[in-house]
Design a protein around this motif. Structure first.
Motif, PDB file in Angstrom:
ATOM      1  N   UNK A  71       8.065  55.491  39.317  1.00  0.00           N
ATOM      2  CA  UNK A  71       6.940  54.569  39.377  1.00  0.00           C
ATOM      3  C   UNK A  71       6.039  54.923  38.202  1.00  0.00           C
ATOM      4  N   UNK A  72       5.427  53.910  37.599  1.00  0.00           N
ATOM      5  CA  UNK A  72       4.573  54.162  36.428  1.00  0.00           C
ATOM      6  C   UNK A  72       3.489  55.184  36.742  1.00  0.00           C
ATOM      7  N   UNK A  77       3.785  62.372  32.239  1.00  0.00           N
ATOM      8  CA  UNK A  77       3.206  62.507  30.912  1.00  0.00           C
ATOM      9  C   UNK A  77       2.609  63.902  30.744  1.00  0.00           C
ATOM     10  N   UNK A  78       2.892  64.495  29.587  1.00  0.00           N
ATOM     11  CA  UNK A  78       2.331  65.812  29.301  1.00  0.00           C
ATOM     12  C   UNK A  78       1.365  65.793  28.123  1.00  0.00           C
ATOM     13  N   UNK A  79       1.470  64.764  27.268  1.00  0.00           N
ATOM     14  CA  UNK A  79       0.596  64.692  26.094  1.00  0.00           C
ATOM     15  C   UNK A  79       0.065  63.271  25.934  1.00  0.00           C
ATOM     16  N   UNK A  83       1.735  59.100  26.286  1.00  0.00           N
ATOM     17  CA  UNK A  83       1.066  57.924  26.852  1.00  0.00           C
ATOM     18  C   UNK A  83       1.024  56.807  25.811  1.00  0.00           C
ATOM     19  N   UNK A  84       0.712  57.149  24.580  1.00  0.00           N
ATOM     20  CA  UNK A  84       0.659  56.159  23.497  1.00  0.00           C
ATOM     21  C   UNK A  84       2.042  55.542  23.296  1.00  0.00           C
ATOM     22  N   UNK A  85       3.101  56.337  23.280  1.00  0.00           N
ATOM     23  CA  UNK A  85       4.460  55.829  23.101  1.00  0.00           C
ATOM     24  C   UNK A  85       4.868  54.938  24.268  1.00  0.00           C
ATOM     25  N   UNK A  86       4.518  55.319  25.467  1.00  0.00           N
ATOM     26  CA  UNK A  86       4.797  54.518  26.664  1.00  0.00           C
ATOM     27  C   UNK A  86       4.144  53.136  26.529  1.00  0.00           C
TER      28      UNK A  86
END
Length: 105
Positions: A71-72, A77-79, A83-86
């Motif tokens: 689930x989103x 996320x660790x960095x 999050x930006x890439x997602x």
């Protein structure tokens, strides 16, 4: 419903009412984006349909088999970069679908 395939891959089964036009469209469009032509496009971030299980005789329900995903809200996320890439991939995928005149509701 969660399940696993013969090769051990964890999958999810999604039940669709085939009397519903939106469910029928979901299958058709999902299979289009899962086709060899479209799945090879790096902008395609759609969840692939691995298999469609047609309704049993007397039933109106089909099942689509898709990979089991996080689930989103549970994405590990660790960095900030992750999050930006997602987020970039979400917008890239939406743009890809819109260029093919497909909208997501």
């Amino acid at each position: 419903m969660d399940a696993s395939r013969n090769d051990g891959t964890f999958v999810m089964l999604k039940q669709l009412d085939t009397t519903s036009p939106s469910a029928t469209q979901e299958i058709v469009i999902g299979q289009l984006f899962s086709s060899a032509e479209f799945s090879a496009d790096p902008r395609n971030h759609c969840v692939p349909i691995l298999e469609v299980i047609p309704p049993k005789e007397g039933s109106r329900y089909s099942f689509i088999v898709i990979p089991l995903l996080y689930e989103a809200s549970l994405a590990p996320f660790e960095t900030i970069g992750e999050v930006v890439e997602y987020t970039r991939q979400i917008f890239e995928g939406l743009q890809f679908m819109h260029q093919l005149n497909v909208t997501h509701a």
